[in-house]
Enzyme design. Structure first.
Site, PDB file in Angstrom:
ATOM      1  N   GLU A 186     -56.072   3.512  26.696  1.00  0.00           N
ATOM      2  CA  GLU A 186     -55.972   2.649  27.879  1.00  0.00           C
ATOM      3  C   GLU A 186     -57.297   2.637  28.607  1.00  0.00           C
ATOM      4  O   GLU A 186     -57.921   3.679  28.792  1.00  0.00           O
ATOM      5  CB  GLU A 186     -54.936   3.176  28.891  1.00  0.00           C
ATOM      6  CG  GLU A 186     -53.497   2.971  28.586  1.00  0.00           C
ATOM      7  CD  GLU A 186     -52.613   3.504  29.728  1.00  0.00           C
ATOM      8  OE1 GLU A 186     -53.067   3.540  30.899  1.00  0.00           O
ATOM      9  OE2 GLU A 186     -51.481   3.900  29.440  1.00  0.00           O
ATOM     10  N   GLU A 215     -51.197  -1.322  40.589  1.00  0.00           N
ATOM     11  CA  GLU A 215     -50.423  -0.964  39.396  1.00  0.00           C
ATOM     12  C   GLU A 215     -49.756  -2.186  38.764  1.00  0.00           C
ATOM     13  O   GLU A 215     -49.451  -2.194  37.575  1.00  0.00           O
ATOM     14  CB  GLU A 215     -49.358   0.075  39.750  1.00  0.00           C
ATOM     15  CG  GLU A 215     -49.899   1.471  39.981  1.00  0.00           C
ATOM     16  CD  GLU A 215     -50.445   2.093  38.699  1.00  0.00           C
ATOM     17  OE1 GLU A 215     -49.726   2.089  37.682  1.00  0.00           O
ATOM     18  OE2 GLU A 215     -51.595   2.577  38.724  1.00  0.00           O
TER      19      GLU A 215
END
Length: 356
Positions: A264, A327
């Site tokens: 990621e 997020e």
């Protein structure tokens, strides 16, 4: 005859340079913490319109895995943290997991890697940490039992907090509290030829040091650079510095030959008022320049000449993720399949659009 030999060597030469339509080192995370995602079939069409060659799933959604069949897109699937105790304690559970999540789809769906757990070492749950390696071993044995050992790798994913030291990169080392648990895992990765998966986020590094020169360093933009006092190497971007710190940590444990995969990395396109740096311009700069950096094939200072396999976070914004606004704003694409911003991934676009 001489002409045909020249053409032969030209083809060999060109084969070492990936086209913008086939970049095996560029992947994307396909998260599903949302209630507005397009159907897998539409997502697969979207992926096929890009040069993205790999997709990482956090679970093993059968609809997505099946939709990717025949596309040639590499797939990473995940066993959830909650699956680890049963996978560790019962080899039959691992066999059943493979029977359910791999065998119905492989090889039409190009499953390459199974990640067992996500950031488990950082969970502060000693029981779960102790069960991680046995779970990985049982999944490996289940793959070997069906002649897939080596064809599908097994690993686990770690956050950058697994490092105790990362600056300068040559001093990278794992935190003392993780070294005991990591030793067996690294030996497993080495024995099976599997990668060490890590989640470096210059976005978070900038939030902890929000100076203009740090932003430029994080975004691959022109900056004075940072010199590693031990090696004299000048780093011009945070991504290389973070990845090389991981390489140094692996080397310090005797596992420098274990491949690193960036599971990621990404940048939020929006955030709350107190979330410095979260913007469309910065997200476009980071991801666009990262892709250009990978395409350049330059590698990192400690691992030159080979791009690190990198999965960008994320394919879509995920509207149900908890936490600050950022997020829910890491997507390259909106759920209506339009781009949040253009980083030159479309097959019809040129990488020259990207600043680097």
């Amino acid at each position: 005859m001489a002409l045909s030999i020249s053409i032969y060597f030209l083809l060999i030469f060109l084969s070492h340079f990936p086209s913008s339509h086939a970049e095996p080192f560029i992947g994307v995370n396909y998260g599903q913490v949302a209630d507005n995602l397009p159907p897998p079939s539409e997502t697969v069409k979207l992926l096929q319109s890009t040069s993205i060659q790999k997709v990482r799933l956090y679970g093993a959604d059968p609809a997505i895995i099946k939709a990717l069949a025949g596309t040639g897109v590499g797939i990473v699937i995940g066993a959830a943290n909650g699956d680890v105790p049963s996978l560790a304690s019962d080899p039959n559970a691992a066999t059943q997991w493979i029977n359910s999540n791999v065998l119905p789809f492989y090889p039409a769906s190009k499953i390459m890697l199974i990640t067992v757990g996500n950031e488990i070492l950082m969970s502060n749950d000693p029981n779960l940490v102790n069960q991680l390696l046995p779970a990985m071993q049982n999944v490996q044995k289940a793959l070997e039992a069906v002649s897939l050992g080596g064809k599908i790798k097994v690993s686990t994913v770690n956050s950058m907090t697994v490092l105790g030291s990362s600056d300068p990169p040559s001093s990278g080392s794992f935190a003392a509290g993780y070294q005991t648990g990591l030793k067996g895992i690294l030996q497993f990765l080495s024995d099976t030829g599997s990668p060490f998966a890590i989640n470096p986020y210059p976005f978070f590094a900038y939030q902890s040091d929000p100076r203009p020169e740090t932003l430029a360093f994080c975004l691959f933009e022109p900056n004075a650079g940072r010199v590693d006092s031990k090696t004299g190497i000048k780093y011009t971007n945070m991504f290389d510095a973070q990845v090389d710190a991981v390489h140094s940590a692996l080397k310090s444990m005797g596992f420098e030959k274990v491949e690193i995969v960036v599971a990621e990395t990404g940048w939020a396109s929006r955030g709350d008022a107190n979330e410095v740096g979260a913007s469309v311009d910065n997200a476009k700069a980071y991801n666009g320049n990262l892709i250009a950096h990978l395409r350049s094939m330059v590698g990192t200072p400690l691992m030159p000449g080979k791009p690190v396999d990198t999965y960008i976070f994320a394919l879509y914004d995920e509207n149900l993720k908890p936490g600050p606004s950022s997020e829910r704003a890491f997507g390259l694409f909106k759920t209506d399949l339009s781009m949040v911003y253009d980083v030159g991934l479309a097959k019809s676009s040129s990488s020259s659009q990207v600043r680097y």
